[in-house]
Design a protein around this motif. Sequence first.
Motif, PDB file in Angstrom:
ATOM      1  N   LEU A 198      43.779  11.774  54.404  1.00  0.00           N
ATOM      2  CA  LEU A 198      43.978  12.664  53.260  1.00  0.00           C
ATOM      3  C   LEU A 198      42.642  13.118  52.686  1.00  0.00           C
ATOM      4  O   LEU A 198      42.540  14.225  52.149  1.00  0.00           O
ATOM      5  N   VAL A 199      41.620  12.259  52.797  1.00  0.00           N
ATOM      6  CA  VAL A 199      40.283  12.637  52.325  1.00  0.00           C
ATOM      7  C   VAL A 199      39.765  13.829  53.132  1.00  0.00           C
ATOM      8  O   VAL A 199      39.207  14.787  52.572  1.00  0.00           O
ATOM      9  N   LEU A 200      39.981  13.770  54.456  1.00  0.00           N
ATOM     10  CA  LEU A 200      39.545  14.863  55.328  1.00  0.00           C
ATOM     11  C   LEU A 200      40.273  16.158  54.989  1.00  0.00           C
ATOM     12  O   LEU A 200      39.650  17.220  54.848  1.00  0.00           O
ATOM     13  N   PHE A 201      41.598  16.084  54.822  1.00  0.00           N
ATOM     14  CA  PHE A 201      42.365  17.290  54.522  1.00  0.00           C
ATOM     15  C   PHE A 201      42.039  17.817  53.123  1.00  0.00           C
ATOM     16  O   PHE A 201      42.008  19.041  52.906  1.00  0.00           O
ATOM     17  N   ALA A 202      41.781  16.914  52.175  1.00  0.00           N
ATOM     18  CA  ALA A 202      41.387  17.343  50.822  1.00  0.00           C
ATOM     19  C   ALA A 202      40.052  18.075  50.869  1.00  0.00           C
ATOM     20  O   ALA A 202      39.861  19.102  50.203  1.00  0.00           O
ATOM     21  N   ALA A 203      39.134  17.547  51.683  1.00  0.00           N
ATOM     22  CA  ALA A 203      37.840  18.218  51.851  1.00  0.00           C
ATOM     23  C   ALA A 203      38.032  19.605  52.457  1.00  0.00           C
ATOM     24  O   ALA A 203      37.384  20.581  52.050  1.00  0.00           O
ATOM     25  N   GLY A 204      38.950  19.688  53.433  1.00  0.00           N
ATOM     26  CA  GLY A 204      39.242  20.982  54.055  1.00  0.00           C
ATOM     27  C   GLY A 204      39.786  21.983  53.055  1.00  0.00           C
ATOM     28  O   GLY A 204      39.368  23.147  53.027  1.00  0.00           O
ATOM     29  N   VAL A 205      40.730  21.536  52.195  1.00  0.00           N
ATOM     30  CA  VAL A 205      41.305  22.429  51.182  1.00  0.00           C
ATOM     31  C   VAL A 205      40.227  22.903  50.209  1.00  0.00           C
ATOM     32  O   VAL A 205      40.144  24.090  49.866  1.00  0.00           O
ATOM     33  N   GLY A 206      39.363  21.963  49.785  1.00  0.00           N
ATOM     34  CA  GLY A 206      38.269  22.328  48.874  1.00  0.00           C
ATOM     35  C   GLY A 206      37.326  23.350  49.490  1.00  0.00           C
ATOM     36  O   GLY A 206      36.949  24.341  48.843  1.00  0.00           O
ATOM     37  N   LEU A 207      36.966  23.141  50.759  1.00  0.00           N
ATOM     38  CA  LEU A 207      36.061  24.069  51.438  1.00  0.00           C
ATOM     39  C   LEU A 207      36.717  25.440  51.643  1.00  0.00           C
ATOM     40  O   LEU A 207      36.036  26.470  51.617  1.00  0.00           O
ATOM     41  N   TYR A 208      38.046  25.444  51.823  1.00  0.00           N
ATOM     42  CA  TYR A 208      38.761  26.721  51.973  1.00  0.00           C
ATOM     43  C   TYR A 208      38.623  27.565  50.712  1.00  0.00           C
ATOM     44  O   TYR A 208      38.323  28.764  50.773  1.00  0.00           O
ATOM     45  N   PHE A 209      38.819  26.935  49.543  1.00  0.00           N
ATOM     46  CA  PHE A 209      38.711  27.687  48.285  1.00  0.00           C
ATOM     47  C   PHE A 209      37.277  28.122  48.003  1.00  0.00           C
ATOM     48  O   PHE A 209      37.041  29.212  47.473  1.00  0.00           O
ATOM     49  N   VAL A 210      36.322  27.295  48.399  1.00  0.00           N
ATOM     50  CA  VAL A 210      34.912  27.702  48.271  1.00  0.00           C
ATOM     51  C   VAL A 210      34.650  28.928  49.141  1.00  0.00           C
ATOM     52  O   VAL A 210      33.996  29.893  48.718  1.00  0.00           O
ATOM     53  N   GLY A 211      35.176  28.886  50.368  1.00  0.00           N
ATOM     54  CA  GLY A 211      35.009  30.021  51.277  1.00  0.00           C
ATOM     55  C   GLY A 211      35.631  31.292  50.733  1.00  0.00           C
ATOM     56  O   GLY A 211      35.060  32.387  50.863  1.00  0.00           O
ATOM     57  N   ARG A 212      36.806  31.171  50.096  1.00  0.00           N
ATOM     58  CA  ARG A 212      37.474  32.353  49.520  1.00  0.00           C
ATOM     59  C   ARG A 212      36.646  32.957  48.390  1.00  0.00           C
ATOM     60  O   ARG A 212      36.574  34.177  48.235  1.00  0.00           O
ATOM     61  N   VAL A 213      36.033  32.085  47.590  1.00  0.00           N
ATOM     62  CA  VAL A 213      35.228  32.574  46.457  1.00  0.00           C
ATOM     63  C   VAL A 213      34.022  33.363  46.942  1.00  0.00           C
ATOM     64  O   VAL A 213      33.694  34.431  46.427  1.00  0.00           O
ATOM     65  N   PHE A 214      33.351  32.836  47.991  1.00  0.00           N
ATOM     66  CA  PHE A 214      32.087  33.446  48.427  1.00  0.00           C
ATOM     67  C   PHE A 214      32.258  34.514  49.502  1.00  0.00           C
ATOM     68  O   PHE A 214      31.331  35.273  49.766  1.00  0.00           O
ATOM     69  N   LYS A 215      33.439  34.594  50.106  1.00  0.00           N
ATOM     70  CA  LYS A 215      33.614  35.454  51.289  1.00  0.00           C
ATOM     71  C   LYS A 215      33.216  36.903  51.054  1.00  0.00           C
ATOM     72  O   LYS A 215      32.479  37.500  51.841  1.00  0.00           O
TER      73      LYS A 215
END
Length: 619
Positions: A198-215
């Motif tokens: 779950l830590v790995l998937f939580a990190a993935g979700v967090g990085l996805y939203f970071v990517g959306r902000v900066f894309k």
Amino acid sequence: MEHHASITSLVIVIIVAFLTPILLHRLKLNFIPVVVAEIIMGLIIGKSGFNIVHEDAWLGTLSTLGFLFLMFLSGLEIDFTAFSGNKKNKKKANDKKEPNTFVVASIIFVGIFVVSLGLSYLFVLAGFIENVFLMTLIISTISLGVVVPTLKDAHLMKTNIGQTILLVAVIADLATMILLAVFVSIYDGGEGNTWLLLVLFAAGVGLYFVGRVFKNRTFINALSTGTTQIGTRAVFALIILLVAISETVGAENILGAFLAGVLVSLLAPDQEMVHKLDSFGYGFLIPIFFVMVGVELDIWSLFSEKKLLLLIPLLLLALFLSKLVPVYLLKKWYDTKTVLAAGFLLTSTLSLVIAAATIGERMEMITPQMSGTLILVAVISSVLTPILFKKLFPQEKTEEVKIKVAFIGANQMTLPVSRALQSNLYEPVIFHTKQEKAEKQIADSVFEIIEMENYEIGTLEKHEVYEADIIVISTGDPDLNATIAVSAKEKGIERVIARIESPDLAEKAQEEGIEVFSVLRSTESLLRAMIESPGVMSILTNQENSLHEIRMLNDHFDGMTLRRFPFTGDVIFVRILRENESIVPHGDTELRLNDRLIVTGSKEYVDELKRELEFCFWC
């Protein structure tokens, strides 16, 4: 001496990876996937052949990176738009509605997993393997790397059956990768550390939203060209970060790489970046990995054990049965040959079997010989299944499918335009309210008009107006035009064109994605163009050689240069509009999905080109 040996082995592997596709082409063995050919070449130069290559630090590192990048590209290959249920269920020629691809694909995968579980118990009872879970994952996995190219070559990617096959492979890829990670966390000495995933998937979700902000930030776009290439740097940083997190929480590193690919796919990267990543992966790292798979595979040791020799045909049979039994559900909509062909193609399995075999060997659940047998079966399935699919899949004659254009309102504009559109490409239909008897006789003598009681939404639905590909609304009431146009967009019609004279109303309609035209503005623009650019006007108004806009929607031509474009008509490419760019085309210009091509040429050839490129209008 050791340094010299490592460089020699690396040079041999790189040269073999370079020569393999050339040999396939020269020997006309195009039915063999390149990755399978690379494994076969590895067999020749490795333990099973001349034994001139030995794994060392150089090759071990590059091979591992190749495997990680393969898993990344497998995740990137997943098109999440396929999971949306917005597509209209069109009818087949036999009046049967085609199935909902996502629902059917999900049911088929559940069936594959259940059948695989049953077959795995048989293998355990026969003494071939001890762990039912591991064997279930091996049998149920499907190779996206074989399925996608095969569907593309057969021009089936956008068809209903093609989408169903693709979705089954995608769901199998996602599910088996996640279950493989769960398997490792349960059996690899980790006492109850599954929750750490779950830590790995939580990190993935967090990085996805970071990517959306900066894309879409302006400075990111500015740094995406030249020597900076910030997008490519971000992708590699994401892969390494998620691989590191994956190993930290006790999962396999390939899960982190796969998750990175899924995240990049969700962020919808531009095709140019995907092309760069494909070029780097399949041009350098991935061939090294597959060649080294062959190098490390010792076939002769497999032949020394009769039990392992018996396992090869039994496992191939299990792979086929696990796919064919659930896929038989498609018999409700498709003929027997199509269903058998789909079952064979879904039998192909490669990268995830290699991953599962490698993990099973590392965890000492299977012997190196068993691992080699599993990989050999995967290679055989990847060679046989595309051939059997092409042989079995029925080559039906392509029907002359037309783009249906619905005109709402019969008047001096829509009537002549509908007549001019009638061709082997367009099927115009005019809808109008009931007319006076005299008017009806005049219209019916020239045009076929479908009469309706009124223009209410329910009436339009009753007459199947919303089944059209393009809707043109030109009644005498601009407010009614806008209302019908908005309802058409809500019904999922991609192109809606409405006559609206009011500037304020036109602006609101355009915000909804409606294409607006106005008699007043059209007349004004036409008169100005005739005064300022009479030569251009003659091109625009000449029906035989006017300018046309074509959307590039056929992924078969994605990345193809104009020099290699197979179309042989008299069409000339004038401009390519790509996002905010206007490109002057030349021989080395590459076509990209969603390009808008401005072309000129005879109507016959332009219509033919539209059929080729705007393929998903009728898919």
